[in-house]
Design a protein around this motif. Sequence first.
Motif, PDB file in Angstrom:
ATOM      1  N   ASP A 159       0.883  -1.166   0.000  1.00 34.29           N
ATOM      2  CA  ASP A 159       0.000   0.000   0.000  1.00 34.29           C
ATOM      3  C   ASP A 159       0.914   1.207   0.000  1.00 34.29           C
ATOM      4  O   ASP A 159       1.488   1.567   1.020  1.00 34.29           O
ATOM      5  CB  ASP A 159      -0.901  -0.028   1.240  1.00 34.29           C
ATOM      6  CG  ASP A 159      -1.788   1.206   1.353  1.00 34.29           C
ATOM      7  OD1 ASP A 159      -1.661   2.124   0.513  1.00 34.29           O
ATOM      8  OD2 ASP A 159      -2.596   1.266   2.294  1.00 34.29           O
TER       9      ASP A 159
ATOM     10  N   HIS B 249      -9.755  -1.581   0.704  1.00 29.85           N
ATOM     11  CA  HIS B 249      -8.936  -1.739  -0.495  1.00 29.85           C
ATOM     12  C   HIS B 249      -9.312  -3.044  -1.190  1.00 29.85           C
ATOM     13  O   HIS B 249      -9.632  -4.035  -0.533  1.00 29.85           O
ATOM     14  CB  HIS B 249      -7.440  -1.831  -0.154  1.00 29.85           C
ATOM     15  CG  HIS B 249      -6.863  -0.608   0.467  1.00 29.85           C
ATOM     16  ND1 HIS B 249      -5.820   0.083  -0.108  1.00 29.85           N
ATOM     17  CD2 HIS B 249      -7.154   0.053   1.607  1.00 29.85           C
ATOM     18  CE1 HIS B 249      -5.493   1.111   0.661  1.00 29.85           C
ATOM     19  NE2 HIS B 249      -6.298   1.102   1.713  1.00 29.85           N
TER      20      HIS B 249
ATOM     21  N   ASP C 243      -2.491   0.250  -4.172  1.00 26.99           N
ATOM     22  CA  ASP C 243      -2.014  -1.121  -3.969  1.00 26.99           C
ATOM     23  C   ASP C 243      -1.336  -1.597  -5.254  1.00 26.99           C
ATOM     24  O   ASP C 243      -1.998  -1.780  -6.281  1.00 26.99           O
ATOM     25  CB  ASP C 243      -3.187  -2.019  -3.588  1.00 26.99           C
ATOM     26  CG  ASP C 243      -3.958  -1.434  -2.414  1.00 26.99           C
ATOM     27  OD1 ASP C 243      -3.601  -1.754  -1.270  1.00 26.99           O
ATOM     28  OD2 ASP C 243      -4.887  -0.629  -2.653  1.00 26.99           O
TER      29      ASP C 243
ATOM     30  N   LEU D  12      -9.101   1.628  -4.356  1.00 25.12           N
ATOM     31  CA  LEU D  12      -9.859   2.253  -3.279  1.00 25.12           C
ATOM     32  C   LEU D  12     -10.476   3.539  -3.796  1.00 25.12           C
ATOM     33  O   LEU D  12      -9.972   4.159  -4.740  1.00 25.12           O
ATOM     34  CB  LEU D  12      -8.995   2.528  -2.053  1.00 25.12           C
ATOM     35  CG  LEU D  12      -7.931   3.629  -2.131  1.00 25.12           C
ATOM     36  CD1 LEU D  12      -7.554   4.097  -0.731  1.00 25.12           C
ATOM     37  CD2 LEU D  12      -6.689   3.162  -2.886  1.00 25.12           C
TER      38      LEU D  12
END
Length: 349
Positions: free
Chosen positions: A223, A337, A277, A267
């Motif tokens: 992330d 996410h 990500d 996200l």
Amino acid sequence: MKKYLLMTVLLLLWLTGTVRAQQKYGCYAVGFYNQENLFDTCHDAGKNDYDFLPGGSYKWDGLKYSNKLKNMSRALADMGTDVLPGIGCSFIGLAEVENDHVLRDLVAQEPLKARNMQFIHIEGADRRGIDCALLYNPRFFTPTKSVLHPYVQELAKDSAFKTRGFLTIEGTLAGDPVAVIVCHLPSRASAPFYRESGARQVKVIKDSLLTVHPDLKIFVMGDMNDDPTNASMHKYLGGKAEISEVGPDDMYNPWYNTLAKQGKGTLSYRGSWNLFDQILLSPALLNKDGKKDYSTLKYYKHQIFHRDYLTQQEGPYKGTPKRTTAAGVWLNGYSDHYPVVVYLLKQMK
């Protein structure tokens, strides 16, 4: 009759050729998934985990914890099964896990236990107590060395502030030497400098590995709290949008065009998609100049991993990742996410 017989024979020949082509290569999946606050219900000394206690703001109790484990294990086991049914990922990087306890409980869940999934975790200095970890299937991935490189604050005024380090694991995947660096860069509550600093530090780790093993296949995943188009990823980590652009010191970032050209993300924030990500690949994992050489592990394709159960189906956040809690309400969801997966091919001997 002869016509139908001929068509049947041709179909059988085509199917036989297709099966042989599929059997020619071994396919492997690697992934990353932010666990969105995978905390247990007990206080860890020295950590600011009070929100995730039974008396904390999330009222985090045994029921919520057990449901979180069940949900996350389901998603983790499903990752990669679009291409590899019943097999899934060889290894998966994780962010936002509290400690060894939650990881032991996670791999004890039936979907992961059935594959004998193991984990690697080194306790870090993050003040909230969230760390990175690696899940792996020992059938495919054999770890040989692991180390946690601390995030070094470049500014003197920040020297007392501790955040997530860079979990670095070396091993073999499908017989090839590989390394994976699992990251969780500073949040966007901090200025871009802090993520750019983190990216510079990751590049130093990556370059040091390549100095010792020039042909090492390296995955940088995590992330990043930045998009592939931001300077941390594109400039300082050298994540290029096209394989043809990747030089010896660069990496390939397949997610760049996923966001920039397709508008897809992992996200959603205020109605817009971000793609924090990411899994970046070192040059040894790439086929360049139109080559199709899969004598060693090489990049095949990538995906943002979707399932209906991972997505909010109604309300103001419809169509976005179904998180565990939103606006103070427990949704019994998964994460804010979506997971990401990269597929690799290697010619079978």
